[in-house]
Design an enzyme around this catalytic site. Structure first.
Site, PDB file in Angstrom:
ATOM      1  CB  ILE A 152      36.403  60.188  13.486  1.00 52.39           C
ATOM      2  CG1 ILE A 152      35.711  61.245  14.357  1.00 52.39           C
ATOM      3  CG2 ILE A 152      36.302  58.808  14.137  1.00 52.39           C
ATOM      4  CD1 ILE A 152      34.197  61.098  14.483  1.00 52.39           C
ATOM      5  CG  ASP A 171      38.062  60.973   2.248  1.00 49.05           C
ATOM      6  OD1 ASP A 171      37.522  61.727   1.416  1.00 49.05           O
ATOM      7  OD2 ASP A 171      37.990  61.175   3.481  1.00 49.05           O
ATOM      8  CB  THR A 228      32.092  54.293  15.422  1.00 50.25           C
ATOM      9  OG1 THR A 228      33.130  54.734  14.526  1.00 50.25           O
ATOM     10  CG2 THR A 228      32.557  53.088  16.204  1.00 50.25           C
ATOM     11  CB  SER A 229      30.225  56.461  10.592  1.00 49.94           C
ATOM     12  OG  SER A 229      30.342  57.756  10.089  1.00 49.94           O
ATOM     13  NE  ARG A 230      24.881  60.500  12.397  1.00 49.61           N
ATOM     14  CZ  ARG A 230      25.624  60.769  13.471  1.00 49.61           C
ATOM     15  NH1 ARG A 230      26.272  59.805  14.088  1.00 49.61           N
ATOM     16  NH2 ARG A 230      25.725  62.003  13.919  1.00 49.61           N
ATOM     17  CG  ASP A 254      28.708  53.644  19.163  1.00 52.44           C
ATOM     18  OD1 ASP A 254      28.364  53.124  20.248  1.00 52.44           O
ATOM     19  OD2 ASP A 254      28.778  54.870  18.992  1.00 52.44           O
ATOM     20  CD  GLU A 259      21.618  55.528  16.348  1.00 51.26           C
ATOM     21  OE1 GLU A 259      22.473  54.731  15.937  1.00 51.26           O
ATOM     22  OE2 GLU A 259      21.891  56.626  16.855  1.00 51.26           O
ATOM     23  CG  HIS A 291      24.966  57.073  18.782  1.00 51.58           C
ATOM     24  ND1 HIS A 291      24.223  57.406  17.679  1.00 51.58           N
ATOM     25  CD2 HIS A 291      26.046  57.898  18.762  1.00 51.58           C
ATOM     26  CE1 HIS A 291      24.812  58.393  17.037  1.00 51.58           C
ATOM     27  NE2 HIS A 291      25.927  58.707  17.666  1.00 51.58           N
TER      28      HIS A 291
END
Ligand code: NAD
Length: 328
Positions: A152, A171, A228-230, A254, A259, A291
């Site tokens: 992603i 990374d 938008t990951s966790r 997101d 959540e 999400h």
């Protein structure tokens, strides 16, 4: 295989039925300790990110004869994996469906936050064509920090590079596909140099609350942060403090740490009990989606295809390593 599909929405049913060679029973209830007895007589259960798969639930599943837990998602942080190993339950997942779906949603959050599209939509419907408060900035030439250069993160980096942004990535694993698109930097450099930061790394003990008071203080004042990951990558109270001071200028989410009690269901008319979430939604420069980044036609079709193929492969004793989380 006889499969109990928990937590089913109409869209899950549509895509799973279209692709199925298995005997699927659709159950609207989430899987939890109260609903686990519904799995009696099924060889497999099919679950989603917001089902409860802790030890008491897993024990019940095993007692009822369930052998396989087929996740119709990539993540499995809601499953007690050591308990699955102890109970002899195999867990499989959809390791990859559409990285483009999630990356494009992250870009949608960036564009909307920058150009205030949601506010403009409401204004025009009220015949208000004033521009005050809608001022944006050119993405061209801005520095975009991408945390995680997996499937992603790479798709997101490619799109932002296309906008003319300078893309930097952190990374621990360097991916050759990023050559010519992005430059690898340390996390400290990424915090310091980015105008926009987008999170695309998994939730691990090492990444829990990666965004906290300390890392936020290292960022540019007014930075845009997108997750938008966790949800638990972010320490939300620290982010709220930074939104109040202006250190964070825009926030697109997101996912949210708590959540599980909020997302995927229509709660309109109910009172939100989570004061932290309620505070988040009061900021004009915060955009929250529930999400939905994965939620494209292509992604749902692929999730259904791989989930059902996993069931077939398990039956044949040939579950691929990429799909298998536990078991043989
Ligand atoms: P991936 O496994 O392909 O890539 C993850 C990358 O993160 C890897 O390259 C890994 O080395 C890197 N990483 C690990 N620890 C890191 C750290 N501390 N700092 C920086 N990078 C680190 O995963 P992916 O398919 O690209 O998915 C990324 C995340 O997106 C998933 O973990 C999942 O939580 C999330 N996701 C969200 C949705 C949604 O609908 N919102 C849908 C699918 C996936």
């Amino acid at each position: 295989m006889r499969v109990a599909v928990f937590n089913t929405k109409a869209y899950d049913r549509l895509y799973l039925e279209a692709a199925s060679a298995h005997e699927l029973t659709f159950i609207e209830a989430h899987l939890n300790v109260q609903t686990a007895p519904l799995a009696a007589g099924f060889a497999a259960v099919c679950c989603f990110v917001n089902d409860t798969l802790d030890e008491p639930v897993l024990r019940q599943l095993a007692e009822h004869g369930v052998q396989l837990i087929a996740m119709r998602c990539a993540g499995f942080n809601n499953i007690d994996l050591p308990a699955c190993e102890r109970l002899g339950l195999t867990v499989c997942r959809v390791p990859e469906y559409s990285p483009f779906a999630v990356a494009e949603h992250a870009v949608a959050l960036v564009l909307d936050l920058n150009r205030h599209i949601h506010r403009a939509f409401n204004r025009v419907r009220e015949q208000d064509y004033s521009l005050d408060g809608l001022l944006g900035f050119d993405l061209h030439g801005k520095t975009v920090g991408v945390v995680g250069s997996g499937k992603i993160g790479r798709a997101f980096a490619r799109i932002m590079s296309g906008f003319g942004c300078q893309v930097i990535v952190s990374d621990p694993l360097v991916n050759d596909e990023m050559a010519g698109i992005a430059r690898y930097v340390s996390a400290a450099e990424l915090w310091a140099d980015s105008d926009i930061i987008s999170l695309h790394c998994p939730l691990l003990p090492a990444t829990h609350h990666l965004i906290n008071a300390d890392t936020i203080a290292q960022m540019k004042p007014g930075v845009m942060l997108v997750n938008t990951s966790r949800g638990a990558l972010i320490d939300t109270p620290a982010v709220i403090t930074a939104l109040k001071s202006g250190q964070i200028g825009y926030l697109g989410l997101d996912v949210y740490e708590e959540e599980g009690d909020l997302f995927f269901d229509d709660l309109s008319g109910t009172i939100i009990q989570d004061d932290v979430f309620a505070r988040l939604t009061t900021f004009p420069n915060v955009l929250v989606t529930g999400h939905q980044a994965f939620f494209t036609r292509e992604a749902l079709a692929e999730i259904a295809r791989v989930t059902l193929q996993n069931l077939t492969d398990y039956e044949c004793g040939a579950l691929p390593d990429a799909s298998r989380v536990t078991g043989h």
